[in-house]
Structures are given as structure tokens and as C-alpha cells.
Design an enzyme around this catalytic site. Sequence first.
Site, PDB file in Angstrom:
ATOM      1  N   HIS A 193      51.917   5.605  39.789  1.00 39.52           N
ATOM      2  CA  HIS A 193      51.277   5.167  38.536  1.00 39.52           C
ATOM      3  C   HIS A 193      50.685   6.301  37.707  1.00 39.52           C
ATOM      4  O   HIS A 193      50.028   6.025  36.697  1.00 39.52           O
ATOM      5  CB  HIS A 193      50.146   4.181  38.818  1.00 39.52           C
ATOM      6  CG  HIS A 193      50.597   2.867  39.351  1.00 39.52           C
ATOM      7  ND1 HIS A 193      50.888   1.797  38.545  1.00 39.52           N
ATOM      8  CD2 HIS A 193      50.816   2.446  40.610  1.00 39.52           C
ATOM      9  CE1 HIS A 193      51.259   0.762  39.294  1.00 39.52           C
ATOM     10  NE2 HIS A 193      51.222   1.139  40.558  1.00 39.52           N
ATOM     11  N   LYS A 220      39.916   0.919  26.569  1.00 37.30           N
ATOM     12  CA  LYS A 220      40.559   1.405  27.795  1.00 37.30           C
ATOM     13  C   LYS A 220      39.599   2.376  28.467  1.00 37.30           C
ATOM     14  O   LYS A 220      38.557   2.699  27.898  1.00 37.30           O
ATOM     15  CB  LYS A 220      41.888   2.094  27.479  1.00 37.30           C
ATOM     16  CG  LYS A 220      41.797   3.137  26.349  1.00 37.30           C
ATOM     17  CD  LYS A 220      43.140   3.763  26.022  1.00 37.30           C
ATOM     18  CE  LYS A 220      44.011   2.921  25.120  1.00 37.30           C
ATOM     19  NZ  LYS A 220      45.130   2.292  25.787  1.00 37.30           N
ATOM     20  N   ARG A 221      39.936   2.867  29.672  1.00 41.96           N
ATOM     21  CA  ARG A 221      39.102   3.892  30.295  1.00 41.96           C
ATOM     22  C   ARG A 221      38.925   5.072  29.343  1.00 41.96           C
ATOM     23  O   ARG A 221      39.818   5.392  28.555  1.00 41.96           O
ATOM     24  CB  ARG A 221      39.771   4.392  31.591  1.00 41.96           C
ATOM     25  CG  ARG A 221      39.709   3.426  32.731  1.00 41.96           C
ATOM     26  CD  ARG A 221      38.276   3.124  33.120  1.00 41.96           C
ATOM     27  NE  ARG A 221      37.631   4.226  33.783  1.00 41.96           N
ATOM     28  CZ  ARG A 221      37.475   4.353  35.093  1.00 41.96           C
ATOM     29  NH1 ARG A 221      37.942   3.412  35.899  1.00 41.96           N
ATOM     30  NH2 ARG A 221      36.849   5.381  35.614  1.00 41.96           N
ATOM     31  N   LYS A 231      43.587  10.146  27.000  1.00 40.09           N
ATOM     32  CA  LYS A 231      43.757   8.947  26.164  1.00 40.09           C
ATOM     33  C   LYS A 231      43.269   9.205  24.733  1.00 40.09           C
ATOM     34  O   LYS A 231      43.496   8.414  23.834  1.00 40.09           O
ATOM     35  CB  LYS A 231      43.024   7.762  26.775  1.00 40.09           C
ATOM     36  CG  LYS A 231      43.616   7.336  28.131  1.00 40.09           C
ATOM     37  CD  LYS A 231      42.913   6.138  28.704  1.00 40.09           C
ATOM     38  CE  LYS A 231      43.348   5.801  30.119  1.00 40.09           C
ATOM     39  NZ  LYS A 231      44.560   4.970  30.193  1.00 40.09           N
ATOM     40  N   THR A 262      49.219  -0.843  29.541  1.00 41.09           N
ATOM     41  CA  THR A 262      49.526  -2.280  29.541  1.00 41.09           C
ATOM     42  C   THR A 262      48.749  -2.988  28.439  1.00 41.09           C
ATOM     43  O   THR A 262      49.162  -4.051  27.988  1.00 41.09           O
ATOM     44  CB  THR A 262      49.213  -2.929  30.910  1.00 41.09           C
ATOM     45  OG1 THR A 262      47.989  -2.389  31.404  1.00 41.09           O
ATOM     46  CG2 THR A 262      50.314  -2.651  31.906  1.00 41.09           C
ATOM     47  N   LYS A 278      49.531  -6.224  25.667  1.00 42.69           N
ATOM     48  CA  LYS A 278      48.646  -7.371  25.390  1.00 42.69           C
ATOM     49  C   LYS A 278      48.411  -7.514  23.886  1.00 42.69           C
ATOM     50  O   LYS A 278      48.469  -8.609  23.323  1.00 42.69           O
ATOM     51  CB  LYS A 278      47.297  -7.194  26.109  1.00 42.69           C
ATOM     52  CG  LYS A 278      47.422  -7.231  27.616  1.00 42.69           C
ATOM     53  CD  LYS A 278      46.190  -6.706  28.336  1.00 42.69           C
ATOM     54  CE  LYS A 278      46.552  -6.411  29.788  1.00 42.69           C
ATOM     55  NZ  LYS A 278      45.598  -5.523  30.474  1.00 42.69           N
TER      56      LYS A 278
HETATM   57  C1  26V Z   1      43.384   7.221  41.569  1.00 41.91           C
HETATM   58  C2  26V Z   1      42.266   7.302  42.330  1.00 41.91           C
HETATM   59  C3  26V Z   1      41.946   8.588  42.930  1.00 41.91           C
HETATM   60  C4  26V Z   1      41.023   8.467  44.075  1.00 41.91           C
HETATM   61  C5  26V Z   1      39.868   7.553  43.818  1.00 41.91           C
HETATM   62  C6  26V Z   1      40.262   6.186  43.373  1.00 41.91           C
HETATM   63  C7  26V Z   1      41.458   6.173  42.514  1.00 41.91           C
HETATM   64  C8  26V Z   1      41.796   4.998  41.882  1.00 41.91           C
HETATM   65  C9  26V Z   1      42.933   4.943  41.110  1.00 41.91           C
HETATM   66  C10 26V Z   1      43.722   6.056  40.952  1.00 41.91           C
HETATM   67  C11 26V Z   1      44.994   6.042  40.190  1.00 41.91           C
HETATM   68  C12 26V Z   1      44.928   5.343  38.957  1.00 41.91           C
HETATM   69  C13 26V Z   1      46.254   5.360  38.329  1.00 41.91           C
HETATM   70  C14 26V Z   1      46.356   4.353  37.244  1.00 41.91           C
HETATM   71  O1  26V Z   1      45.524   3.479  37.074  1.00 41.91           O
HETATM   72  N1  26V Z   1      47.407   4.479  36.508  1.00 41.91           N
HETATM   73  C15 26V Z   1      47.660   3.574  35.424  1.00 41.91           C
HETATM   74  O2  26V Z   1      48.553   2.582  35.932  1.00 41.91           O
HETATM   75  C16 26V Z   1      48.869   1.620  34.942  1.00 41.91           C
HETATM   76  C17 26V Z   1      49.704   0.555  35.616  1.00 41.91           C
HETATM   77  O3  26V Z   1      50.911   1.093  36.027  1.00 41.91           O
HETATM   78  C18 26V Z   1      49.576   2.290  33.786  1.00 41.91           C
HETATM   79  O4  26V Z   1      49.814   1.316  32.796  1.00 41.91           O
HETATM   80  C19 26V Z   1      48.732   3.401  33.207  1.00 41.91           C
HETATM   81  O5  26V Z   1      49.446   4.106  32.224  1.00 41.91           O
HETATM   82  C20 26V Z   1      48.322   4.358  34.304  1.00 41.91           C
HETATM   83  O6  26V Z   1      47.401   5.321  33.819  1.00 41.91           O
END
Ligand code: 26V
Length: 810
Positions: free
Chosen positions: A355, A543-544, A549, A651, A655
Site C-alpha cells: 500500500h 485526509k491524513r 499529500k 480512495t 468517494k
Molecule cells: C504503516 C505503518 C508503519 C508502522 C506503524 C503503523 C503503520 C500503519 C500503517 C502503515 C502503512 C500505511 C499505508 C497506507 O495507508 N497506504 C494507503 O493505502 C490506501 C489503500 O490502499 C491508498 O489508497 C493510499 O494511497 C495509501 O497511502
Amino acid sequence: MLITKNKIIEDYKEKFLELHGKELVDGNNLQKYETLGELVKKYSAKDWASTNKEYSKLKNKQVYYLSMEFLLGRLLDNSLLNLGIRETCEEALKELNIDLHELEDMEQDQGLGNGGLGRLAACFLDSMASTNIAGHGFGIRYKYGFFEQQIIDGKQVEVADTWLKSRNVWEIKKTDKSEIVKFYGKVEMEVKKGKVKFVHKDYEAVLAVPYDTPIIGYKNNLVNTLRLWSVETICKEFDFSAFARGEFIKSQEYKNSVEAISLVLYPEDSFYEGKLLRLKQEYLLVSAGIQNIVNEYKSNGGNISLFNESVAIHINDTHPTLAIPELMRILIDEEGLEWEEAWEITQSSVSYTNHTILAEALEKWEVDMFKNLLPRVYMIIEEINQRYCKELWSIYPGEWDKISRMSIIGDGYIRMASLDIVGSHSVNGVAKLHTEILKNQEMSEFYSLYPSKFNNKTNGITHRRWLIKCNPELTELLKSTIGEGFMKKPTDLKMFQEHLKDSSVKLALANIKLENKKRLSKEIYNTKGIMVNPNSIFDVQVKRIHAYKRQTLNCLRIMDLYNRIIDNPNLDIVPRTFIFAGKAAPGYYLAKNTIELINSISNKINNDYRVGDKIKVVMMDNYRVSLAEKIVPAADLSEQISTTTKEASGTSNMKFMMNGAITMATLDGANIEIKDAVGPENIIVFGLNAKEVFNYYKNGGYNAWDIYNKDSRVKRVMNNLIDGTYSADKERFKPIYESLLNYNDEFFALRDFNDYIDAQDKVDKLYRDLDKWQEMCGVNIAKSGIFSSDRTINEYATGIWGANTIYRNL
Ligand code: 26V
């Protein structure tokens, strides 16, 4: 079961009495909400049981979606919708003098996720249930979800999310399905009947206890399960003698240390930290999950050698990667299979989605820490790596550098994405460009080795929540023009395009949007005390908060527009309301500084009499699913302005489009597919393309100071950051200023600045032709069907999991 209005009235009164021991008239809204939740659970119980019965026959492939995050939001309204009793229920409650919407507002969001990845998992659950896929979600029941964001003095303050403080009506604790998870200890080799066995000894064991939530399919009598694991101490491990000796504190400390594992969701989503507690969380999910899957399979009479024919295990990003060595451990140590057979079963059951390509988010675990916590799992990873490196050696003889780059263990770390690629049969990206980048850049060496493993699955969103539920008026208009078919088959939305020739349809669209904007305006006034004009363009970025971004780019152009208005109070622009929302990771300084900047801009501009009603800036607090459901239907313009190549998919872009907003887009992530769907005339595109970005990365040549020196508008807004315009404390926005100039603007905000402003001026012109604008909005709605997660799930089911849809005689 036929559920009539009178039945609901009777059942509801009875349930209320049973739950609360008093008459309905004496109850408060929270009690009334809980009663309705319990009733929904009761109405779905038979289908839940019969679905599970059906699954136990092992006729269909069981899909297990392992994810550290499930961002469900609220469940009441969607459950009523999917059960097909939403309207009847609303009428029944009305007769009891209860407003359904007031009860819905009593529900706490289930916020067990950071953002896109967690929300995608929630959309997938809804789509699997609604499209007849035997899909189970496995996650963690964090006691505290994603923190609540308060804005105090313009700054983000994090407050614990106590979502469980009043009862969670949806879950059922399944103590009998608990699993033991073992940490630490040592591994000893034993020879039994001439066979070598590895035995894990002196470990610390905890009890993983599951809580099940029903995931109700859309009018199909199918109810899937989301199983979330919580940690408890195991009684026999609990030090009762210490307790008896009066060492209460010590025993309490032990209890706390165990329960810490499922205490809180990590709020970082782009910076990976190698924290021990996080590793414990990941192993908890995986070990409890895989044991549970194998136990279920065997108790249903499954033959372990055929496991992969009946089970698919999906890994949502690298976080549940340990599913691979854990399944190997169980197959070898507990089921007695040989390595080769275990490996084949594991590889063919497991699949993985990537992701993100942000290097700083990639998980890798320090070998020493890992080995100490999970000694047997480590041995297995080592063995996987040895066998794999041997294979690499035979394919690339002598290429040491390449082999060490591709190795699963290297530089003292275990690289989780590499383990996923090697240990699974499928690796997918989440939008076309993202998958191409994985194949040709980030994972190119793996792609050459295993070309057939790589594939694309463009993300989607559930149209049940993100259209039918959150925009009932638009749904009615669609029903009255194209019929109800799109509710089951969202690609039928395309028929709406034909109706756009009818000017009364366009007028209806405009009115619906206006009503939604009025509703959001009220919410803004109630929560922020800011009066906004519903007739202005609602220009939204939610968004975050992250540098890639580029909320900062959005800020800079608002600052520029403000300068233009001050220079020329008669500037002829369509009034705009800029709406922001989003959380920053607690330790991400620059993102927090960006929140402060947005709030300062808001303060300054909203209170400048010279600006009048032309522009307003709003930052809404505590962005979450239930707030998104209010913002999305009210947006005119959807800001999707990430630096090209950085947003894997996005995403929220889908929406907004589904609700008739126009996208302001860089050609990044799924924006590209949105453009392909609506055509270039129905989206506004600006900024660097992927080739140009890669060219800068490869050959350099980008100089932010040059742009600053050459472009007077850039210079002016950059100076505004540090000249006291937005804060008496001139140092306050130095971090942003520095990142854009002295650190050479990693995300090319200044490079895209002019192009962005031109594109925004184009929006201003387009919006003046309301007929044309509505036409564009209508085309966006009509073309949004392919972004339903029903389509995505169908692609996963056929292309990755080999899962068929279930047909039952009901
Ligand atoms: C990484 C980590 C690192 C360690 C601590 C906890 C944690 C939690 C999440 C993540 C990875 C997050 C990646 C993410 O959210 N990617 C997003 O995924 C969406 C669904 O596929 C996508 O639409 C977004 O573009 C993408 O940024």
C-alpha cells in the site's frame, strides 16, 4: 424473515425492557441506540449462524483478510440498510416518537485504523459480504483506537479514543475460540522416533480472546464475521503465589504488561519505528489468527495436505507478514509435514498487497530483538531465507550484491516486504501507476525473478456507505432516473449520463448539492462557530496530514488568493470555502506545523473585513469516518494533489467523484483511472507527471530557491510565512519555510505552484457556467461505478484467491 413495522415496534419495546429494565419513555438516547443495535443483531443472528454452518461444509474457499487495521466507522445505519429494513425501521421508531438519526449519532465510530489502508479493509468486508464471498476479517481489538484530535489554540492535541467506554453492542466475546500465543523462551531440538522436532520451551504465554462482529451483506441473507483479538493473561500463568504473598502490585503489573499488547493502535502510518510492542501486536494477530484458521479447518474435517484448496490468507500490507512463518511453524511442528510440502501449501494460500512506496514506512525488524521475542519463528525465517538465497545463487551466480539486496535477512534486519514476495503467490499494487512503480522500480529485481506473482488491483469504495447511505437525496434522484439496479450493480450508474441531457435532472443535482452544503454549513457553524456561504464553491481537502499529500501547496495558493484580494478588493471570483480536515501523526512535527498554519490562515482570512464573503477557510476537528460521510456529499471540488508517484491510490478521490464533485488532480494513484473513466474534460489535471518526477530524482536539477527568486508570487507567499502575516511569532512557520527552501522542497510544491493556481482559476471559470458544471458532476457520478469495491473484490476473488461466490437456497 419478513420484518414489518409492527414487528419492529413490538420487538423494540420488548428488547428495551429486557436490556434496561424500565419503560421506553424513561430511557435516554444511548439506551435507545443500544436497544436498536441489539435488535439488528437479533434480526441477523439466524443468517449469521446459517452462513457459518454453510462455511463449515468447506464447499467454498474461505478467505481470511488479515489486517492490523479495520476502520469501520459506525455500523447501525449500514446494517439496517443491508438488512433491507432501514425505511421500515425509521417509520416504526417514528411511531414510538424516536428519531432514528438521533440514535445514529449516539454510536461511537469504530476507529481502529489510521486512514486509507484501514478504511479499505472495512470497504472490502462490506463488499465480500454483499457479493457472496466467504470472507472473514481478522484484526486487533485495540482498547483505544485512533486518537481523538482536538484543536486548541490552533494546535492538534491528542486525546485517547475511549470507544469502548459504553458497551459495544455489535461484538460477541467468543471465549471458547481463544488461542494461546507464545513469546520469548528458547527452542530445543528433540529426536522422536528418528525424526527431528523443535520444541519451544520456557516461553511466556498470553491468551488471545476473539470478539466477533457480524458483517451483514446487502439483502442477500449472508452474514460474515470480523474477528478482533484482545489479550488476557492465562490464569495458570498468573502468579497467584505472588498475589497470596500480598504482592498485589507485582501481579497487577504483570497483568498490565500483558494487556498492553492490545491496548492502543499505533497512530503513525508513514514512519515505521522498530518498536517491540508493535512486533508483539503483529505476532498476536498472526499467531492467534493462523492457529484459529487451521483449527477451524481441521474441526470441519479438512485434510491438512489440501489446506490451500479451501483457504486463502490475505496479508494487508506487510504488518501481518508473520502469517507466512507462523503457518510454516504450525504445518511442520504441529502437523508434522515436511518442509517442502509445508512451503507449497503456505505459498499457495498466502497473498500480499502493498500500500505504499514511501521508504520510511517499510517494515524491517532488527534480528536480535526479533530472535529474542520469537525464537522459533526466527529459525523458520532463517531457513526460508537460506533455501531462497541458494536458489538465487543458482539463477544469478556470482552476483553477490544483487543477492544481498534481494535477501530476506540483511544488514542485521528482517525485511518484511521481501518475505512477503518470496512466501506468497501474489503481490499486488492498489492502482495502475502504483503497480507499475512496484514492478519497474521499487521491486524490479523481484519482478524479474517472479513476474507472474505481480498484478494490479485498483482500489474501490463501498457505494453502499459512500453513496446510498451518506447521500440519500442523490440516491433517490438516481433511483427515479435509472431505477434501482445500480444498488446491486453499481456500473449501472453509467445510465445516468443519458439523463444529463434533461435540464431538470441537472437542476435537481444542483439542488441536492446545495442542500448537502447547507447541512454541512450548519455543522461547521455548530462545531467551529464559522459562518460559511452554501452558495460558495466548497473546495475540500480531507485526509491524513502529510508532506507528500501537500496540504502546504493548498495553503500557499489560498495565501496567494488572499494577497490578490487585498491588492484588489474588487477581484472578481466565485466565492469559495476551503475545507480541511485530517490528523497528523503525534510525532510528525512538520505535519503538526501544517495544522497550525491552516488554522492561522483561517483566523486571519475569516476575520479580515476586506475579504468579506469572498473566501472562508475552515479546519474541521477530529476527521473520522462519520465526519467524512457529512463532508463528502457536500463537496464541489475534491483536492487530490499529492506529488505524482507518492500516493499509491487514494480512495477519498473515489468517494468524492461518486458524489458528484470534480477532482483537482495530479496524475497520481487512482486519479489516473478516474481521468480515464470521466475523460479529460471532466477532471482538472495539473502538475508534474511521473516521468518528470523520476527525472528529477534521477538527474537532480531541482532548485527551490531558483523558483523563489524568479517568481514574485512564490516569493511573496513564502515571505508571508515568516513576516508576521500569519503569526506574531515569526518563527512559528519556519519549519515549513525551511522544508520548502533550505531542504529543497522534497515534494515539489513550489514547482507545481503556478500550474496549480492556473488550474484553480479554470475551476472559477467553469463554475460560472452552472449548466456545464452540473454536466461534469453528473458524468463523474455516472462513471463512478467501476470504483465500487464490489468490482475490486471480484477481481481479488477471481484473480488472487480463487474464491467463488456462494449460492444458497434461502
Ligand atoms: C504503516 C505503518 C508503519 C508502522 C506503524 C503503523 C503503520 C500503519 C500503517 C502503515 C502503512 C500505511 C499505508 C497506507 O495507508 N497506504 C494507503 O493505502 C490506501 C489503500 O490502499 C491508498 O489508497 C493510499 O494511497 C495509501 O497511502
